[in-house]
Design a protein around this motif. Structure first.
Motif, PDB file in Angstrom:
ATOM      1  N   CYS A  11       0.893  -1.294   0.037  1.00  0.00           N
ATOM      2  CA  CYS A  11       0.031  -0.093  -0.065  1.00  0.00           C
ATOM      3  C   CYS A  11       0.914   1.153   0.104  1.00  0.00           C
ATOM      4  CB  CYS A  11      -1.059  -0.129   1.228  1.00  0.00           C
ATOM      5  SG  CYS A  11       0.019   0.054   2.723  1.00  0.00           S
ATOM      6  N   GLY A  12       2.144   1.135   0.215  1.00  0.00           N
ATOM      7  CA  GLY A  12       3.207   2.404   0.287  1.00  0.00           C
ATOM      8  C   GLY A  12       3.583   2.742   1.533  1.00  0.00           C
ATOM      9  N   LYS A  13       2.890   2.112   2.642  1.00  0.00           N
ATOM     10  CA  LYS A  13       3.541   2.506   4.187  1.00  0.00           C
ATOM     11  C   LYS A  13       5.047   2.032   4.140  1.00  0.00           C
ATOM     12  CE  LYS A  13       2.823   1.786   8.859  1.00  0.00           C
ATOM     13  NZ  LYS A  13       3.425   2.561   9.148  1.00  0.00           N
ATOM     14  N   VAL A  14       5.599   3.059   4.668  1.00  0.00           N
ATOM     15  CA  VAL A  14       7.045   2.742   4.988  1.00  0.00           C
ATOM     16  C   VAL A  14       7.110   2.764   6.481  1.00  0.00           C
ATOM     17  CG1 VAL A  14       9.317   3.662   4.764  1.00  0.00           C
ATOM     18  CG2 VAL A  14       7.925   3.756   2.578  1.00  0.00           C
ATOM     19  N   TRP A  15       7.780   1.600   6.945  1.00  0.00           N
ATOM     20  CA  TRP A  15       8.038   1.568   8.444  1.00  0.00           C
ATOM     21  C   TRP A  15       9.025   0.513   8.866  1.00  0.00           C
ATOM     22  CZ3 TRP A  15       5.190  -1.918   6.160  1.00  0.00           C
ATOM     23  CH2 TRP A  15       4.852  -3.041   6.804  1.00  0.00           C
ATOM     24  N   VAL A  16       9.508   0.666  10.020  1.00  0.00           N
ATOM     25  CA  VAL A  16      10.408  -0.173  10.666  1.00  0.00           C
ATOM     26  C   VAL A  16       9.448  -1.170  11.471  1.00  0.00           C
ATOM     27  CG1 VAL A  16      12.424  -0.586  12.077  1.00  0.00           C
ATOM     28  CG2 VAL A  16      12.348   1.211  10.620  1.00  0.00           C
ATOM     29  N   PRO A  17       9.291  -2.544  10.916  1.00  0.00           N
ATOM     30  CA  PRO A  17       8.734  -3.664  11.827  1.00  0.00           C
ATOM     31  C   PRO A  17       9.266  -3.966  13.172  1.00  0.00           C
ATOM     32  CG  PRO A  17       9.671  -4.573   9.718  1.00  0.00           C
ATOM     33  CD  PRO A  17      10.137  -3.135   9.969  1.00  0.00           C
ATOM     34  N   SER A  18       8.275  -3.761  14.026  1.00  0.00           N
ATOM     35  CA  SER A  18       8.753  -4.008  15.496  1.00  0.00           C
ATOM     36  C   SER A  18       7.552  -4.787  16.244  1.00  0.00           C
ATOM     37  CB  SER A  18       9.213  -2.772  16.157  1.00  0.00           C
ATOM     38  OG  SER A  18       7.995  -1.962  16.035  1.00  0.00           O
ATOM     39  N   ARG A  19       6.647  -5.087  15.628  1.00  0.00           N
ATOM     40  CA  ARG A  19       5.299  -5.674  16.409  1.00  0.00           C
ATOM     41  C   ARG A  19       4.951  -7.177  15.685  1.00  0.00           C
ATOM     42  NH1 ARG A  19       0.977  -1.377  15.770  1.00  0.00           N
ATOM     43  NH2 ARG A  19       1.212  -1.701  13.629  1.00  0.00           N
ATOM     44  N   ASP A  20       4.066  -7.732  16.384  1.00  0.00           N
ATOM     45  CA  ASP A  20       3.715  -9.180  15.904  1.00  0.00           C
ATOM     46  C   ASP A  20       2.678  -8.588  15.068  1.00  0.00           C
ATOM     47  OD1 ASP A  20       2.781 -11.541  15.531  1.00  0.00           O
ATOM     48  OD2 ASP A  20       2.248 -12.008  17.549  1.00  0.00           O
ATOM     49  N   PRO A  21       2.677  -8.912  13.436  1.00  0.00           N
ATOM     50  CA  PRO A  21       1.731  -8.759  12.763  1.00  0.00           C
ATOM     51  C   PRO A  21       0.260  -9.251  12.906  1.00  0.00           C
ATOM     52  CG  PRO A  21       3.406  -9.718  11.815  1.00  0.00           C
ATOM     53  CD  PRO A  21       3.996  -9.484  12.884  1.00  0.00           C
ATOM     54  N   GLN A  22       0.669 -10.578  13.572  1.00  0.00           N
ATOM     55  CA  GLN A  22      -0.757 -11.501  13.990  1.00  0.00           C
ATOM     56  C   GLN A  22      -1.706 -10.600  14.579  1.00  0.00           C
ATOM     57  OE1 GLN A  22       0.709 -15.322  14.680  1.00  0.00           O
ATOM     58  NE2 GLN A  22       1.508 -15.723  12.519  1.00  0.00           N
ATOM     59  N   ARG A  23      -1.217  -9.757  15.508  1.00  0.00           N
ATOM     60  CA  ARG A  23      -2.054  -9.116  16.481  1.00  0.00           C
ATOM     61  C   ARG A  23      -3.234  -8.081  15.900  1.00  0.00           C
ATOM     62  NH1 ARG A  23       1.453  -6.271  20.627  1.00  0.00           N
ATOM     63  NH2 ARG A  23      -0.455  -5.326  21.113  1.00  0.00           N
TER      64      ARG A  23
END
Length: 87
Positions: A52-64
């Motif tokens: 979708c174009g969002k740029v971020w540094v992943p740090s959370r559990d995406p399954q939540r």
């Protein structure tokens, strides 16, 4: 002919809307990114770019979190041409 309603009777309607992404709403979803890029980003702390174009540094559990509707729509449109036939 007149219509008489019982006291306290109400009419309700079921109205559903599409989610609207405002600033900050991207934080409420998990996003689709290439798995190898996600693994690298989690190890190195580098940013990734979602479908979708969002740029971020992943740090959370995406399954939540629920899947980003925009990412899901893009993913499904990319895979809709896959018929599975080799012809």
């Amino acid at each position: 002919m007149s219509t008489t309603f019982s006291p306290g009777a109400q009419t309700s309607s079921d109205v559903r809307t599409q989610p609207r992404l405002d600033d900050g709403d991207h934080e409420r979803f998990s996003h689709y990114v290439p798995k190898d890029k996600l693994t690298e980003a989690m190890i190195e702390g580098s940013p990734v770019v979602a479908l979708c174009g969002k740029v971020w540094v992943p740090s959370r559990d995406p399954q939540r979190f629920p899947v980003c509707p925009e990412c899901k729509e893009i993913w499904e449109s990319l895979n809709s041409g896959d018929s599975g036939d080799d012809a």
